[in-house]
Each structure stands twice: as structure tokens, then as C-alpha cells.
Design an enzyme around this catalytic site. Structure first.
Site, short mmCIF file in Angstrom:
data_model
loop_
_atom_site.label_atom_id
_atom_site.label_comp_id
_atom_site.label_asym_id
_atom_site.label_seq_id
_atom_site.Cartn_x
_atom_site.Cartn_y
_atom_site.Cartn_z
N ASP A 1 75.24 93.80 1.76
CA ASP A 1 74.81 95.18 1.67
C ASP A 1 75.90 96.04 2.32
OD1 ASP A 1 74.51 94.82 4.42
OD2 ASP A 1 72.40 95.41 4.47
N HIS A 2 75.62 97.31 2.52
CA HIS A 2 76.61 98.21 3.11
C HIS A 2 77.01 97.77 4.51
CE1 HIS A 2 72.58 99.59 4.13
NE2 HIS A 2 73.09 100.09 5.24
N CYS B 1 74.78 90.69 5.84
CA CYS B 1 74.28 92.02 6.16
C CYS B 1 74.55 92.24 7.64
CB CYS B 1 72.79 92.20 5.80
SG CYS B 1 71.63 91.20 6.74
N THR C 1 72.68 91.92 10.39
CA THR C 1 72.19 90.83 11.24
C THR C 1 72.24 89.47 10.56
OG1 THR C 1 69.91 91.04 10.49
CG2 THR C 1 70.58 92.37 12.43
N GLY C 2 72.25 89.46 9.25
CA GLY C 2 72.16 88.23 8.48
C GLY C 2 70.73 87.82 8.20
N ILE C 3 69.79 88.45 8.85
CA ILE C 3 68.38 88.04 8.73
C ILE C 3 67.81 88.42 7.36
CG2 ILE C 3 66.06 88.36 9.65
CD1 ILE C 3 67.45 88.87 12.42
N GLY C 4 67.98 89.65 6.95
CA GLY C 4 67.41 90.10 5.67
C GLY C 4 67.95 89.33 4.48
N HIS D 1 72.87 68.16 8.19
CA HIS D 1 71.46 67.79 8.29
C HIS D 1 70.58 68.41 7.22
CE1 HIS D 1 71.87 66.91 12.90
NE2 HIS D 1 72.70 66.19 12.15
N ARG E 1 67.10 60.03 6.88
CA ARG E 1 66.16 60.90 7.60
C ARG E 1 66.36 62.36 7.18
NH1 ARG E 1 68.59 62.26 13.37
NH2 ARG E 1 70.78 61.82 12.91
N HIS E 2 67.58 62.76 6.95
CA HIS E 2 67.83 64.14 6.54
C HIS E 2 67.43 64.36 5.08
CE1 HIS E 2 69.60 64.80 10.37
NE2 HIS E 2 70.62 63.98 10.14
#
Length: 147
Positions: A7-8, A64, A66-69, A97, A132-133
Site C-alpha cells: 500500500d502507500h 504495508c 506494520t505488515g499486519i493488514g 517449519h 512433524r512440520h
């Protein structure tokens, strides 16, 4: 091919990442945005993640502030395992993993040098393939099928 979007808030870092990847010989497809005008990150992160899920791109990178969105958006696409990473340890371990196929970065959280190290680590690390992974990834996919 690497799909990339921002994004911007992530545009400047995305531009740096594209240049870095192209210097390393990667083919990059830019899903936007291409200016600093306020925009909605799902409009760009979604199509980039869809290209990875469709097999058009080997991996994706979404950015973005924060990277969260962008991470939340990418993870709504069936077949995507997007990880938000701000250091090389999480980038390495999410590949080893979790076999993550999309990397989310917060441009307002890490600087350019660290971001390039995170990108390189993410792209250079192969999935371990350990039972396992693989078993855990299969369980994640089962939840996706319930949607």
C-alpha cells in the site's frame, strides 16, 4: 517469479525490495500500488497472494506500514501461508517449519537493510520437509477446507 505488493505505507520499501530482487536475478511482478496516495492494502495484497496460490508466482512479498493488514489479507486466500517477519530468525524458521509462501513486512517497523536480509533469508531457505512440520501444515490445510 516473485509477486510483490504494497500500500502507500510500504511503497518506498517495496521499490527497494524490487530493485534488490532484480539485481539478484529474480523476475518480479508488481501488483501495486505505485503512488503515495492513500489506498486500501487488500486491493494489492490480495491479488499478489492469489498469484502465489494459483502457481503463477513461486512466492510473494506484501508490505504495508506494520505488515499486519497485508498479512491478514494474504492469509484469507486459500493455499497461502503468509508470515509477518521482522528479523532473519523468524524468516528462516517460517520457511523451515511452516513452508510459508508469502512474506509480510512492516515498512514502518524495520529499516531497509534488515528488510533485505529478511527477504534474502525467506527466499533462500527451503522447507525442511520434516514429518512433524509437514503434519502440522496438513492440519492447517484441514482448517482451510472447513471454510
Amino acid at each position: 517469479m516473485i509477486a510483490i505488493a504494497s500500500d502507500h505505507g510500504g511503497l518506498d520499501l517495496k521499490t527497494e525490495v524490487i530493485r534488490h530482487l532484480e539485481e539478484k536475478g529474480y523476475e518480479v511482478r508488481d501488483f501495486g500500488t505505485n503512488d503515495k496516495k492513500s489506498c486500501d492494502y487488500p486491493d494489492f495484497a490480495g491479488p499478489a497472494a492469489e498469484s502465489v496460490a494459483a502457481g503463477e508466482a513461486e512466492k510473494g512479498i506484501v508490505i504495508c506500514t506494520t505488515g499486519i493488514g497485508v498479512c491478514i489479507t494474504a492469509n484469507k486466500i486459500p493455499g497461502i501461508r503468509c508470515a509477518l517477519c521482522h528479523d532473519v530468525t523468524t524468516a528462516r524458521l517460517t520457511r523451515l517449519h511452516n513452508d510459508a509462501n508469502v512474506l509480510a513486512i512492516g515498512a514502518g517497523v524495520i529499516g531497509t537493510n534488515v528488510a533485505m536480509d529478511v527477504v534474502d533469508t525467506f527466499l533462500d531457505t527451503e522447507f525442511s520437509g520434516e514429518e512433524r512440520h509437514a503434519r502440522r501444515i496438513a492440519k492447517i490445510a484441514e482448517y482451510e477446507k472447513k471454510q
